[in-house]
Design a protein around this motif. Structure first.
Motif, PDB file in Angstrom:
ATOM      1  N   UNK A 233      -6.412  -3.484   8.816  1.00  0.00           N
ATOM      2  CA  UNK A 233      -6.426  -2.850   7.715  1.00  0.00           C
ATOM      3  C   UNK A 233      -7.844  -2.198   7.387  1.00  0.00           C
ATOM      4  N   UNK A 234      -8.949  -2.359   8.011  1.00  0.00           N
ATOM      5  CA  UNK A 234     -10.199  -2.041   7.794  1.00  0.00           C
ATOM      6  C   UNK A 234     -10.383  -0.387   7.998  1.00  0.00           C
ATOM      7  N   UNK A 235      -9.349   0.078   8.725  1.00  0.00           N
ATOM      8  CA  UNK A 235      -9.509   1.583   9.030  1.00  0.00           C
ATOM      9  C   UNK A 235      -9.110   2.349   7.862  1.00  0.00           C
ATOM     10  N   UNK A 236      -7.918   1.584   7.059  1.00  0.00           N
ATOM     11  CA  UNK A 236      -7.628   2.586   5.774  1.00  0.00           C
ATOM     12  C   UNK A 236      -8.408   2.775   4.898  1.00  0.00           C
ATOM     13  N   UNK A 237      -9.864   2.133   4.667  1.00  0.00           N
ATOM     14  CA  UNK A 237     -10.945   2.791   3.974  1.00  0.00           C
ATOM     15  C   UNK A 237     -11.396   4.028   4.203  1.00  0.00           C
ATOM     16  N   UNK A 238     -11.397   4.430   5.398  1.00  0.00           N
ATOM     17  CA  UNK A 238     -11.996   5.778   5.565  1.00  0.00           C
ATOM     18  C   UNK A 238     -10.767   6.810   5.873  1.00  0.00           C
ATOM     19  N   UNK A 239      -9.433   6.383   5.513  1.00  0.00           N
ATOM     20  CA  UNK A 239      -8.461   7.119   5.984  1.00  0.00           C
ATOM     21  C   UNK A 239      -8.262   8.213   4.433  1.00  0.00           C
TER      22      UNK A 239
ATOM     23  N   UNK B  66      -9.191   0.980  -1.687  1.00  0.00           N
ATOM     24  CA  UNK B  66      -9.331  -0.139  -0.673  1.00  0.00           C
ATOM     25  C   UNK B  66     -11.054  -0.340  -0.397  1.00  0.00           C
ATOM     26  N   UNK B  67     -10.946  -1.502  -0.331  1.00  0.00           N
ATOM     27  CA  UNK B  67     -12.511  -1.984  -0.301  1.00  0.00           C
ATOM     28  C   UNK B  67     -12.755  -2.847   1.161  1.00  0.00           C
ATOM     29  N   UNK B  68     -13.660  -2.318   1.855  1.00  0.00           N
ATOM     30  CA  UNK B  68     -13.936  -3.066   3.115  1.00  0.00           C
ATOM     31  C   UNK B  68     -15.204  -3.766   3.127  1.00  0.00           C
ATOM     32  N   UNK B  69     -15.251  -4.932   2.926  1.00  0.00           N
ATOM     33  CA  UNK B  69     -16.423  -5.864   2.677  1.00  0.00           C
ATOM     34  C   UNK B  69     -16.708  -6.376   4.078  1.00  0.00           C
TER      35      UNK B  69
ATOM     36  N   UNK C 138      -6.051  -2.647  -3.411  1.00  0.00           N
ATOM     37  CA  UNK C 138      -5.319  -2.576  -4.756  1.00  0.00           C
ATOM     38  C   UNK C 138      -4.626  -1.595  -4.888  1.00  0.00           C
ATOM     39  N   UNK C 139      -3.176  -1.557  -5.094  1.00  0.00           N
ATOM     40  CA  UNK C 139      -2.234  -0.341  -5.172  1.00  0.00           C
ATOM     41  C   UNK C 139      -1.269  -0.751  -6.387  1.00  0.00           C
ATOM     42  N   UNK C 140      -0.922   0.421  -6.934  1.00  0.00           N
ATOM     43  CA  UNK C 140       0.049   0.543  -7.889  1.00  0.00           C
ATOM     44  C   UNK C 140       1.072   1.191  -7.726  1.00  0.00           C
ATOM     45  N   UNK C 141       2.300   0.794  -7.780  1.00  0.00           N
ATOM     46  CA  UNK C 141       3.476   1.269  -7.189  1.00  0.00           C
ATOM     47  C   UNK C 141       4.434   1.401  -8.205  1.00  0.00           C
ATOM     48  N   UNK C 142       5.727   2.535  -8.124  1.00  0.00           N
ATOM     49  CA  UNK C 142       6.716   2.172  -8.914  1.00  0.00           C
ATOM     50  C   UNK C 142       8.000   2.879  -8.197  1.00  0.00           C
TER      51      UNK C 142
END
Length: 630
Positions: A455-461, A487-490, A499-503
């Motif tokens: 997951x951590x790579x998502x924060x810079x994508x 997306x927060x990478x701590x 945190x994602x909102x979808x419909x």
């Protein structure tokens, strides 16, 4: 002497071609489950001294279909220390008649390293051949000499799945005074014969039938027949060495490759000391130094001469601001030493397969270096080639395997960091609102351990790549729209928070006054292993993990649950799985799910049990409830 050698080579080559390689001569039992059949695979390794080795080989492969072409292995590597003396390929048709011939000049010649390599003297010649039809046969003759004897050829009597072998032969010839070690792996199971003679040793295998891959297999080399060879006194790129134990191997690396390569300029030493001058906690000092390396260097592979094993000096990395894994690891080690923290250069066989260095066979192994930092209360690991990986995070590239720590006292074999399933955790919480036409969800996903690795790579994508990722992640949800994401990478706590909102307007099914809704909308595991009635090998689950899900589901107005989910609670040797749907109020229900997958090696006889466990999970994750309009 030259004339004699030419005559010998001519005789050997024409003896091979004179044999009948007609496709019809292959035993039908060797064609079953095969993409190719090795008619002959013969190699002779002649060691004349610790700095001279000659390798002669002949490989004849009949390719049955397109999938078998990869088994030809028509390649020859060379560099300043390795010279190709002969390279030739002859193509035969199904009747064993010659249809094309390739000399060394016809082989494609290119660098043997990837695009990320700054410079390298390692090159490879390979054959590119497009067949007119199948089957066809390739007769490859090869000979090379080298002064590098550190890496003795490891002989595989079978080098892959769906490959049968008529005859495989390996010969090691060397003077009696040259000491060597060997390790025979899985030979008795395949009836490989070993014969010692006055020149050395000879191995022979006949009529090995093709192996089919099985899901959750052990590593191929762990069950296929192969032989490891190592000289006690060897030569590598101009450097002599002696190794009979891992401790000695570590001493050789330290004294021959690392010593006096950790010097830094006075200005850099002062700079790094200033970075940590107000910090007492050793771990915080390490974080500060590691961040300095990440901010000021980048990874570039260097493979010149001894560069495959010897790091660029720390002072040079500091000057040019780049290095390979060895150079950056050595540089970080030097910076930590400057602030009073001891660390250890560590060799590892990196990759997702979780391959350990062979504890029982000390020799030049591994393909990567990283850093071990022992503290009083814990042991930290630093991946010095990455500009984004946190301190003390070992992802699937280096986790849970035997590695070699190198120090002034020699080498020590230790295990790299292992993540328990409970440490590789993903917690998904969501609020799901259902209307008659669509479903909206506000989702929070927290990931640690090996799941953090994904997951951590998502924060810079880019936004586009992140949205593409989520649409693939929820590919079972029709017409899903990503409304927003954060997306927060701590890196301090090594946890990602999404945190994602979808419909979606394509998730509900309508039947009259009823709506069909699958509560596990956000974390389905639909994977089911293939059937295997005659499982041969152990079931190996390399990494475990834990998923915990909690979804608060808001029903549409004037609807109630007509048909609920049946609670499930499974526990066995492979893991745990539980599901429940609990009423919170007249309009709200809470869906709870917990999935624990355990790592381990399980008997082949348990494969059906494991498959049934995964089948039950997949079935339950897709189960629907029925909502009835009041």
């Amino acid at each position: 002497m030259r004339l004699l050698l030419k005559l010998l080579l001519f005789t050997v080559t024409h003896t091979v071609l004179a044999q009948d390689y007609n496709f019809s001569k292959i035993d039908p039992s060797l064609l079953k489950n095969s993409d190719a059949v090795v008619r002959l695979d013969e190699s002779t390794v002649l060691v004349k001294s610790s700095d001279f080795m000659e390798v002669t080989s002949q490989r004849v492969v009949t390719v049955l279909n397109e999938g078998g072409s990869k088994h030809i292995n028509a390649t020859a590597f060379y560099d300043k220390e390795t010279s190709i003396k002969n390279l030739e390929a002859v193509i035969l048709d199904a009747n064993g008649k010659e249809i094309e011939k390739f000399k060394e000049k016809d082989f494609i010649d290119q660098t043997a390293t990837g695009e990320g390599t700054l410079y390298s003297d390692s090159r490879v010649k390979f054959l590119r051949y497009t067949p007119i039809k199948f089957p066809y046969t390739v007769v490859l003759t090869k000979k090379y000499t080298t002064s590098d004897t550190a890496f003795m050829p490891r002989w595989y009597f079978m080098d892959g799945y769906r490959l049968s072998v008529e005859r495989s032969e390996f010969n090691l010839n060397l003077p009696a005074q040259i000491k060597y070690r060997y390790k025979d792996n899985n030979l008795t199971s395949f009836e490989v014969r070993r014969e010692e003679n006055e020149f050395g040793v000879k191995y022979t295998a006949l009529n090995l039938k093709a192996l089919e891959s099985e899901e959750f297999d052990p590593e191929f080399r762990d069950f296929a027949p192969n032989v490891q060879i190592a000289l006690e006194d060897f030569h590598l790129k101009g450097v002599d060495g002696h190794v009979s134990t891992w401790k000695e191997f570590g001493s050789w690396i330290y004294n021959s490759l690392l010593k006096e390569r950790g010097e830094l300029s006075p200005s850099t030493i002062q700079k790094v000391k200033n970075l940590v001058k107000d910090i007492d906690d050793p771990k915080e000092k390490i974080k500060r130094v590691y961040q300095f390396v990440q901010d000021n260097t980048r990874y570039i592979s260097v493979q010149m001469g001894i560069g495959g094993w010897e790091p660029i000096s720390a002072i040079e990395v500091d000057r040019v601001k780049y290095g390979d894994c060895k150079g950056l690891t050595n540089y970080t080690m030097a910076l930590l030493k400057a602030v009073g923290i001891e660390s250890y250069y560590t060799i590892v066989s990196a990759g997702t397969s979780m391959r350990s260095l062979d504890v029982d066979f000390p020799s030049l192994q591994g393909n990567h270096a990283f850093l071990n930092v022992p503290l009083s209360d814990e042991e930290l690991w630093l991946e010095c080639t990455s500009q984004v990986v946190p301190v003390n995070f070992s992802g699937t590239f280096t986790d849970d395997r035997y590695v070699l720590k190198v120090g002034a006292e020699g080498g020590e074999m230790v295990k790299s960091r292992k993540y328990l399933p409970e440490q590789s955790k993903q917690i998904t919480k969501a609020k799901i609102s259902i209307t008659e036409g669509e479903v909206n969800a506000q989702v929070e996903i927290k990931s640690t351990g090996i799941q953090y690795n994904q997951k951590y790579g998502l924060s810079s994508d880019s936004n586009e790549d992140v949205e593409k990722y989520y649409k693939q992640y929820w590919d079972y949800v029709n017409d899903v729209h990503i409304l927003k994401h954060d997306i927060e990478n701590d890196k301090d706590n090594i946890i990602t928070t999404e945190n994602i909102d979808i419909k979606t307007s394509g998730y509900l099914s309508k039947a009259g006054d009823r709506l069909l809704f699958a509560p596990n909308m956000l974390n389905r595991n639909e994977y089911v292993p293939k059937r295997n009635k005659d499982r041969k090998r152990d079931v190996v689950v390399k990494r475990g993990y834990l998923d915990e899900d909690e979804f608060l589901i808001e029903l549409p107005d004037n609807y109630e649950i007509e048909s609920n989910l049946k609670a499930i609670d499974l526990k066995n040797n492979f893991g745990e799985y539980s599901v429940s749907l609990i009423k919170v109020s007249e309009s709200q229900f809470k869906y709870n799910r917990r999935l624990l997958i355990k790592p381990g090696v399980f008997l082949s006889s348990t494969y059906d049990d494991y498959r049934n466990f995964r089948k039950e999970i997949a079935k339950s994750d897709k189960n629907k409830i029925v909502l009835l309009k009041k």
